[in-house]
Structure formats: C-alpha cells, structure tokens
Design an enzyme around this catalytic site. Structure first.
Site, PDB file in Angstrom:
ATOM      1  NE  ARG A 150      37.687 -31.847  -1.242  1.00  0.00           N
ATOM      2  CZ  ARG A 150      37.838 -33.163  -1.618  1.00  0.00           C
ATOM      3  NH1 ARG A 150      37.252 -34.153  -0.961  1.00  0.00           N
ATOM      4  NH2 ARG A 150      38.588 -33.693  -2.819  1.00  0.00           N
ATOM      5  CE  LYS A 205      44.993 -12.494   9.925  1.00  0.00           C
ATOM      6  NZ  LYS A 205      45.525 -10.971  10.188  1.00  0.00           N
ATOM      7  CD  GLU A 247      43.759  -8.808   7.820  1.00  0.00           C
ATOM      8  OE1 GLU A 247      44.649  -9.015   7.160  1.00  0.00           O
ATOM      9  OE2 GLU A 247      44.262  -9.183   9.094  1.00  0.00           O
ATOM     10  NE  ARG A 277      40.634 -10.459  11.578  1.00  0.00           N
ATOM     11  CZ  ARG A 277      40.505 -11.819  11.749  1.00  0.00           C
ATOM     12  NH1 ARG A 277      39.434 -12.293  11.319  1.00  0.00           N
ATOM     13  NH2 ARG A 277      41.197 -12.579  12.391  1.00  0.00           N
ATOM     14  CG  ASN A 312      47.160  -6.342   9.850  1.00  0.00           C
ATOM     15  OD1 ASN A 312      47.681  -7.428  10.388  1.00  0.00           O
ATOM     16  ND2 ASN A 312      46.020  -6.392   8.786  1.00  0.00           N
ATOM     17  CG  HIS A 357      51.017  -6.892  12.446  1.00  0.00           C
ATOM     18  ND1 HIS A 357      50.708  -6.196  13.743  1.00  0.00           N
ATOM     19  CD2 HIS A 357      50.800  -8.271  12.847  1.00  0.00           C
ATOM     20  CE1 HIS A 357      50.053  -6.958  14.542  1.00  0.00           C
ATOM     21  NE2 HIS A 357      50.448  -8.206  14.339  1.00  0.00           N
ATOM     22  CG  HIS A 362      54.589  -9.698   9.834  1.00  0.00           C
ATOM     23  ND1 HIS A 362      53.296  -9.777   9.062  1.00  0.00           N
ATOM     24  CD2 HIS A 362      54.405 -10.245  10.952  1.00  0.00           C
ATOM     25  CE1 HIS A 362      52.469 -10.390   9.866  1.00  0.00           C
ATOM     26  NE2 HIS A 362      52.995 -10.605  11.174  1.00  0.00           N
ATOM     27  CG  HIS A 400      54.210 -11.823  16.259  1.00  0.00           C
ATOM     28  ND1 HIS A 400      54.502 -11.401  15.015  1.00  0.00           N
ATOM     29  CD2 HIS A 400      53.006 -11.665  16.634  1.00  0.00           C
ATOM     30  CE1 HIS A 400      53.241 -10.761  14.644  1.00  0.00           C
ATOM     31  NE2 HIS A 400      52.452 -10.997  15.638  1.00  0.00           N
TER      32      HIS A 400
END
Length: 364
Positions: A126, A148, A239, A243, A247, A250, A254, A266
């Site tokens: 946890r 992240k 985000e 934020r 991206n 992206h 992606h 990447h």
C-alpha cells in the site's frame, strides 16, 4: 561540478515536498539522505539490465559498505517490458526478500525504470517511499519529476498508474557520458518542448548543445527545464489544469509509439508529435506561419522531420490517439501552440478536441 538544489513543494500535503539535486556525486548525497531519513530501511534498487551493468552493481556495492540490507533487482531494458507481468515479478521479488513497509525503493535508470519502480513503490504494501536517480537526459528532464508512474497496456502508454511523489530526485550529470546519440536527441526533445511552450530564451542554449555537447549549456538547460517543471507540478500535481501544458506533442507522440510497437524512442516520438501538433495549431489559425517556421526550424536542427512519419499510415496514428488519457468522451484532446512560448487556452481549457479531418490533413 557544483551541486544545485531545487525544491518541489506540494501545497496540498507539504510533507510530500522534496528536493531535486543536480550534480555529479550521487552516492555521497544518497548515503547522507538514507542515514538521515531512512536509517532503518531496507534498500531495494530497481534498474534494468543495461544500467545494472553500467552503474547498478557499483551503486549496490558502494551502498553495502554503509547499509546492511541492500537488494538489487533488474528488468529487461526497453518500453515493451513496462507491463503488468514485469511489475508483478518485481512485487514478488520484493516479497521473496521479505521487504517490509520500511523499504526504500531506488529507481536507477531511464523513464521506463522510473515509471515502473515508482508504480511498484506506490502499490507495494500500500505504498513505500522511493528515490529517483535518472540515468538518461529525458528522464532527468521529464519522467523523474512530478510523481507520474505507470505501465503500458495493449490499449496504450501509461494507461494504468498512479501519482506517487518521490522522496527525492538525484540528477547525476556524469551518467550522460555513456548516452548514445539517439538517446541524447530523445532527451533534448523535453527541453525543446519547454522552450516552445514556456521558456523561448532557452533556444539559444539548445542550438549550442545540438551542435556540440557543451557542459555549460547543458547545465543551464537542465536547471531551466527543471525550474519550469517544478513550478507547474507545484501548482497542479494531479494534471487537472496547467500541468497539461507538459503534454504538448504527446497526443500524437504516444500514438506514434503505439503504432511503432514502441520501437521509436519516446522523445523522438514526442518531437514528431510537437511538429504535427504545431501544424494542427497553424491549420486551425491559432499559430502564425512565422511561428510555425520557427518550430519546424528548431525541430529540424534536432533531427526531427515528417520523413519519419512515412513508416505509418495516418489512419493508424489517428486510431491510436483514441486511447490517449486526455480524451474527452471518445475525442482525444490536443495541446495547441498559440505562439512561441505560449499554449492556446480557451474557456479555461488547456487541451482541446480537434476534428479528425484536420489531423488527417496535417499527417498526409
């Protein structure tokens, strides 16, 4: 090289604030940190097989001189191994070594290792603390900062993950000496993104580094990029707003990674994504022709052009964007550029749906 320190402060929970140290002596900094804050912890280094050979075995050896319980785990190198099966193997490895809640995980590697180790840390028993020690330029500028974490699935990149802030980030610039030219270019794309969306004055230093690996210019780029990322993460940890600026490139990037089966790095995929998303911005009348030419110029100087896109069909790239995490309903969202150094914002939104025919026209 003098060590520089930045601090990321998480307003919602100050206890999770942490330091980013930029220098060339990671081990002594790490040992001091462990002895001060984690003196009774088991240390679990997670790396990949390539980085284990280069730096992992040496780091474990040096830590074992000062600390009793140090374990070293490694996964195969590459994005294709950032998956649920490998994560389970790491979880079970930690359990087999009887690592309890007093375990500190150290992520030693590039973005794949950082994402995977951070995700393991966020779920193991946890949640246990972890420290990021990035070994690639891209990880130093991007994935090691901001908390992240995640793994890839057949549906897309980082589709399962958490926000789990590290206890510290240690940036060792001496690791960059073994970086290949491709990984160097991939890493620079993160700095290019910062220069295009927030800090255009970085472009002079960027052009210098692209021609020659200048230590002084690189140091300035790392510090400037991390200052901007720290500023945004402090304002928007999860985000939900600004934020999303990070991206830019992206949504397409992606998608390119997915259709290439992650055979493209990447950073290079995001560089292509920035080029396409800048052209989408221009096609929509948001970005001027002069600014688009400036975007194309800096990306071209970094070796990014649309020639690489000829390997894949536009319809496959567009189909892959529909798995993007930023989508609204079934519509993928795009970060659009309004001018160099500024993202387009409308009605309080940082990301926007774009008609499929517009994306297709730009990709053709």
């Amino acid at each position: 090289m003098k060590t520089h320190t930045l601090t990321i402060r998480i307003p919602s929970l100050p206890i999770r604030s942490y330091h980013i140290s930029i220098g060339s002596d990671v081990v002594s900094t790490l040992v001091r940190m462990i002895q001060k804050n984690f003196h009774n912890h088991t240390i679990a280094i997670i790396t990949d097989k390539t980085v284990r050979r280069l730096y992992g075995n040496a780091l474990a050896f040096q830590l074992r001189k000062k600390i009793n319980r140090v374990h070293l785990f490694s996964l195969p190198a590459g994005e294709t191994f950032k998956n649920e099966g490998v994560k389970t193997l790491l979880d079970h490895g930690l359990l087999k070594k009887e690592c309890g809640r007093n375990t500190l995980i150290i992520a030693l590697g590039g973005g794949v290792v950082g994402d995977m180790a951070g995700f393991v840390a966020s779920t193991y028993l946890r949640g246990v603390p972890y420290i990021q020690i990035p070994t690639t330029l891209l990880a130093m500028l991007d994935s090691s900062i901001g908390g992240k974490t995640g793994i890839d699935t057949t549906y897309g990149k980082n589709t399962i993950g958490t926000f789990w802030q590290p206890s510290a980030v240690l940036v060792n610039t001496s690791y960059l000496k073994t970086l290949s030219d491709d990984h160097w270019r991939s890493g620079l794309m993160e700095a290019v993104k910062i220069s295009l969306t927030m800090r255009p004055e970085m472009q002079k230093s960027l052009r210098g580094v692209m021609k020659q690996r200048s230590e002084i210019a690189l140091r300035n780029i790392i510090r400037a990029s991390l200052q901007e990322k720290a500023r945004i993460v402090e304002k928007d940890e999860k985000e939900q707003g600004e934020r999303m600026v990070l991206n830019f490139g992206h949504t397409i990037g992606h998608a390119i990674e997915k259709v290439s089966n992650y055979s493209i790095l990447h950073g290079i995929a995001v560089g292509l994504g920035m080029l396409i998303e800048a052209r989408i911005s221009h096609e929509l009348g948001i970005l001027s022709t002069q600014s688009l030419k400036q975007v194309e110029g800096i990306l071209k100087s970094a070796g990014v052009s649309t020639k690489a896109l000829r390997k894949w069909k536009p319809r496959d790239i567009i189909a892959a964007t529909k798995y993007d995490k930023k989508k609204q309903g079934d519509k993928p969202l795009y970060i659009l550029l309004s001018e160099i150094g500024s993202i387009y914002k409308k009605d309080g939104a940082w990301a926007h749906p774009v008609r499929e025919n517009v994306v297709k026209k730009v990709l053709l």
